[in-house]
Scaffold this active site. Structure first.
Site, short mmCIF file in Angstrom:
data_model
loop_
_atom_site.label_atom_id
_atom_site.label_comp_id
_atom_site.label_asym_id
_atom_site.label_seq_id
_atom_site.Cartn_x
_atom_site.Cartn_y
_atom_site.Cartn_z
N HIS A 1 0.78 -2.98 5.80
CA HIS A 1 0.21 -2.70 4.48
C HIS A 1 -0.77 -1.54 4.53
CE1 HIS A 1 -3.23 -5.92 4.91
NE2 HIS A 1 -3.72 -4.74 5.17
N ASN B 1 0.94 -5.94 9.27
CA ASN B 1 2.24 -6.09 8.59
C ASN B 1 2.66 -4.80 7.88
OD1 ASN B 1 0.56 -5.97 6.39
ND2 ASN B 1 1.06 -7.99 5.58
N GLU C 1 0.98 -5.18 0.02
CA GLU C 1 1.68 -6.01 1.01
C GLU C 1 3.17 -5.65 1.03
OE1 GLU C 1 -0.13 -7.47 2.95
OE2 GLU C 1 -1.61 -8.81 2.07
N ASP D 1 -9.49 -0.74 -2.48
CA ASP D 1 -9.18 -2.09 -2.95
C ASP D 1 -10.43 -2.96 -3.01
OD1 ASP D 1 -9.55 -2.18 -0.19
OD2 ASP D 1 -7.46 -2.64 0.25
C1 GLP Z 1 -7.51 -4.68 5.23
C2 GLP Z 1 -7.67 -3.56 4.17
C3 GLP Z 1 -6.86 -2.36 4.53
C4 GLP Z 1 -6.98 -2.14 6.03
C5 GLP Z 1 -6.25 -3.22 6.76
C6 GLP Z 1 -6.44 -3.21 8.25
O1 GLP Z 1 -7.27 -5.92 4.75
N1 GLP Z 1 -7.42 -3.93 2.81
O2 GLP Z 1 -7.29 -1.24 3.77
O3 GLP Z 1 -6.44 -0.91 6.40
O4 GLP Z 1 -6.45 -4.47 6.17
O5 GLP Z 1 -7.67 -3.73 8.63
P1 GLP Z 1 -8.31 -3.44 10.04
O6 GLP Z 1 -8.58 -1.99 10.09
O7 GLP Z 1 -9.57 -4.27 10.08
O8 GLP Z 1 -7.31 -3.87 11.06
#
Ligand code: GLP
Length: 262
Positions: A137, A135, A142, A66
């Site tokens: 995702h 959440n 989302e 992304d």
């Molecule tokens: C981000 C990314 C995701 C990631 C998630 C968790 O916003 N777009 O690909 O897995 O949120 O982030 P983190 O690993 O910092 O908790």
């Protein structure tokens, strides 16, 4: 879904790196799906250590999940920069083989279609590394995202913007509102998926993903449909799983022929 619970985040990173290295080693021109966020950093550190010991990743093509919309690719928090800093350089990937969606494109729909086509042209993704949002995702899909979705523009959830404000000096208003993300359908097309999660803050999302009903309200639950989905957790992230006894038993009694991710 194969669930492997290990003692701490460093062990999670080492195990995930080994699974990725084994999968990529079987391909002449491997394709790795890479994720941003803090979850995969231990995996990248362990892969970088393997690269220093001789693992050659220079033939590997990589696709990010992304990107934020509207940030210049050179912005330090644009995923273009993040992937460059945390993945391409430390792993010794060829920058020409590393792809990130074009969140600064004038025509975002065209950029999404081109991204899908590029994945296809590379032969598809061999192993897709994933984190999970609090959440539920995956990528930036989302809650409510279509389980069949492909790369497209999405609006970030307020909670995701608050969670990610830490990367923007704590200023939630500085976090873009929109993003481009591989869809859940795109992620499900990867030949194998590997999700890593650590820490108590992910425990509820992990339990919903693995033991809750399949549904768009927890996008990661779509991985229940994947033929080769592996989840590597530390104790804290696994702390809300109900059927822990079985996961540990299955890990300790893996069938001889269990081929890892592949
Ligand atoms: C981000 C990314 C995701 C990631 C998630 C968790 O916003 N777009 O690909 O897995 O949120 O982030 P983190 O690993 O910092 O908790």
């Amino acid at each position: 879904m194969e669930i492997i619970v290990l003692s701490d985040p460093a062990a999670v990173g080492r195990h995930a790196a080994r699974l990725i290295a084994d999968t990529l080693a079987r391909r002449r021109d491997p394709v790795l799906g890479v994720a941003t966020g803090s979850s995969p950093l231990g995996t990248y550190a362990a892969l970088a250590a393997l690269a220093r010991e001789g693992l050659d990743l220079s033939r590997t093509t990589a696709f990010a999940l992304d990107e934020y919309v509207g940030l210049d690719p050179s912005h330090p928090e644009a995923y273009h920069s993040v992937i460059d800093r945390e993945v391409t350089l430390p792993l010794g990937l060829d920058p020409r083989k590393v792809h990130v969606p074009h969140g600064a494109a004038a025509d975002l729909s065209a950029a999404c279609a081109e991204y899908e086509a590029a994945i296809e042209a590379a032969g598809g993704i061999d192993v897709q590394l994933l984190g999970i949002g609090a959440n539920g995702h995956i990528g930036f899909n989302e809650p409510g995202s279509s389980l069949g979705s492909r790369t497209r523009v999405k609006t970030l959830a307020p909670r995701t913007r608050r969670d990610n404000a830490r990367f923007f000096g704590g200023d939630v208003e500085a976090v873009p509102v929109h993003c481009l993300t591989q869809g859940i359908g795109t992620i499900l097309r990867a030949r194998s998926v590997l999700l890593v999660a650590t820490g108590e803050a992910k425990a509820a999302a992990v339990a919903a993903m693995a033991e809750g009903p399949l549904g768009a309200f927890c996008p990661a639950s779509a991985l229940q449909l994947h033929e080769r989905a592996t989840v590597v957790l530390d104790e804290a992230a696994a702390s809300k799983l109900v059927d822990r006894e079985y996961y540990d038993f299955a890990r300790d009694h893996a069938p001889e022929a269990a081929p890892g991710l592949d």
